[in-house]
Scaffold this active site. Sequence first.
Site, PDB file in Angstrom:
ATOM      1  N   TYR A   1      30.136 -19.729  92.914  1.00  0.00           N
ATOM      2  CA  TYR A   1      31.569 -19.749  92.567  1.00  0.00           C
ATOM      3  C   TYR A   1      32.412 -19.315  93.771  1.00  0.00           C
ATOM      4  O   TYR A   1      33.402 -19.962  94.114  1.00  0.00           O
ATOM      5  CB  TYR A   1      31.860 -18.851  91.350  1.00  0.00           C
ATOM      6  CG  TYR A   1      33.335 -18.801  91.057  1.00  0.00           C
ATOM      7  CD1 TYR A   1      33.979 -19.891  90.471  1.00  0.00           C
ATOM      8  CD2 TYR A   1      34.109 -17.697  91.428  1.00  0.00           C
ATOM      9  CE1 TYR A   1      35.351 -19.886  90.255  1.00  0.00           C
ATOM     10  CE2 TYR A   1      35.481 -17.677  91.214  1.00  0.00           C
ATOM     11  CZ  TYR A   1      36.093 -18.779  90.625  1.00  0.00           C
ATOM     12  OH  TYR A   1      37.450 -18.769  90.436  1.00  0.00           O
TER      13      TYR A   1
ATOM     14  N   ARG B   1      38.102  -5.245  93.380  1.00  0.00           N
ATOM     15  CA  ARG B   1      39.372  -4.515  93.293  1.00  0.00           C
ATOM     16  C   ARG B   1      40.170  -4.888  92.038  1.00  0.00           C
ATOM     17  O   ARG B   1      40.829  -4.048  91.431  1.00  0.00           O
ATOM     18  CB  ARG B   1      40.199  -4.832  94.552  1.00  0.00           C
ATOM     19  CG  ARG B   1      41.517  -4.124  94.649  1.00  0.00           C
ATOM     20  CD  ARG B   1      42.438  -4.810  95.643  1.00  0.00           C
ATOM     21  NE  ARG B   1      42.729  -6.187  95.227  1.00  0.00           N
ATOM     22  CZ  ARG B   1      43.311  -7.097  95.991  1.00  0.00           C
ATOM     23  NH1 ARG B   1      43.640  -6.814  97.237  1.00  0.00           N
ATOM     24  NH2 ARG B   1      43.547  -8.321  95.531  1.00  0.00           N
TER      25      ARG B   1
ATOM     26  N   ARG C   1      39.223 -15.392  82.808  1.00  0.00           N
ATOM     27  CA  ARG C   1      37.778 -15.403  83.027  1.00  0.00           C
ATOM     28  C   ARG C   1      37.397 -14.234  83.923  1.00  0.00           C
ATOM     29  O   ARG C   1      38.190 -13.784  84.733  1.00  0.00           O
ATOM     30  CB  ARG C   1      37.366 -16.723  83.667  1.00  0.00           C
ATOM     31  CG  ARG C   1      37.339 -17.840  82.616  1.00  0.00           C
ATOM     32  CD  ARG C   1      37.163 -19.174  83.246  1.00  0.00           C
ATOM     33  NE  ARG C   1      38.035 -19.305  84.404  1.00  0.00           N
ATOM     34  CZ  ARG C   1      37.655 -19.791  85.571  1.00  0.00           C
ATOM     35  NH1 ARG C   1      36.421 -20.181  85.749  1.00  0.00           N
ATOM     36  NH2 ARG C   1      38.514 -19.908  86.561  1.00  0.00           N
TER      37      ARG C   1
ATOM     38  N   PHE D   1      43.947 -13.359 113.610  1.00  0.00           N
ATOM     39  CA  PHE D   1      44.171 -14.011 112.311  1.00  0.00           C
ATOM     40  C   PHE D   1      42.963 -13.811 111.382  1.00  0.00           C
ATOM     41  O   PHE D   1      43.110 -13.595 110.181  1.00  0.00           O
ATOM     42  CB  PHE D   1      44.451 -15.500 112.557  1.00  0.00           C
ATOM     43  CG  PHE D   1      44.487 -16.333 111.316  1.00  0.00           C
ATOM     44  CD1 PHE D   1      45.608 -16.323 110.501  1.00  0.00           C
ATOM     45  CD2 PHE D   1      43.404 -17.134 110.959  1.00  0.00           C
ATOM     46  CE1 PHE D   1      45.636 -17.095 109.340  1.00  0.00           C
ATOM     47  CE2 PHE D   1      43.426 -17.899 109.809  1.00  0.00           C
ATOM     48  CZ  PHE D   1      44.547 -17.876 108.995  1.00  0.00           C
TER      49      PHE D   1
END
Length: 305
Positions: free
Chosen positions: A126, A170, A183, A243
């Site tokens: 996932y 978190r 979910r 970045f």
Amino acid sequence: MLHKVSRSFGLVIQQLDTDLRNAVCIFYLVLRALDTVEDDTSIPTDVKVPILIAFHKHIYERDWHFACGSKEYKVLMDEFHHVSKAFLELEKGYQEAIEDITKRMGAGMAKFICKEVETSDDYDEYCHYVAGLVGLGLSKLFHASGSEDLALDSLSNSMGLFLQKTNIIRDYLEDINEIPKSRMFWPREIWSKYVNKLEDLKYEENSVKAVECLNDMVTNALTHVEDCLKYMAALRDPSIFRFCAIPQIMAIGTLALCYNNIEVFRGVVKMRRGLTAKVIDRTKTMADVYGAFYDFACMMKPKKL
Ligand code: IN0
């Protein structure tokens, strides 16, 4: 728009060179829009799945529109024509990278709409769709800009997994309390060692088990650190490096804050703004990254029981 949907990310993106900055900005907004469709629980599955699967085609349609989401995400969806218009102005190399990732991510999200995250492998799969692919896409954009070698997919994937797993840890309380029920992404294989139902972790009588489970989740996220350090060490362009490095340091800082901390199950645990400002200001070289990872790792070590 980017500043409205993200807090610190808008700042870090600004210091990239113009062409790459535009490509990353459009990539980010396309992904946020895809995410908004995935997240909107009011869209019936039979409507949502075809949109997710065809999203990579919609970005080429100047006036495609699908109203959903709330607050700033609703604005993003309503004004999506600006994103498509800007997408169509990008160079072909950038467009193809964004299209390819959007296609694979939409298909992966569709697959998981009706599938729960059971095992650690499901969890990695996932996270690959929603975050690892972002890493693959960014690596392609960096390469297309001419500034970087093309990174290994496995390392790019880990960069995304480390950030996403940190968010999933978190956001436990925020996600579990969401109405209508959202979910959950904590894998059963991990939490079932500690409680019978994932929501039991938030009840006071399960505090000891909850923290043990949390530490298990943090340890799982930390398995990606070595790959992330390897990925960052190979970057050459200073602005691309910053970045990439700033979100990674924020992630390990957040994990250090969460480790062994029952507050994750009671309220919001976030790095303080002052610490975020320091990370943004002081991250320039790989030595800074090693230093920050070392410091945050040391914060977790003595917390171990
Ligand atoms: C990101 C990533 C991101 C940035 C830089 C390099 C990356 C390399 C590989 C994979 C992802 C990389 O960073 C953002 C950071 C962000 O949005 N932070 C939020 C803070 C927060 O608390 O959510 C902010 O408001 O500033 C990120 O989290 N994701 C992301 C999305 C698109 C792109 Cl182009 C880059 C999301 C995710 C799911 C973790 C990949």
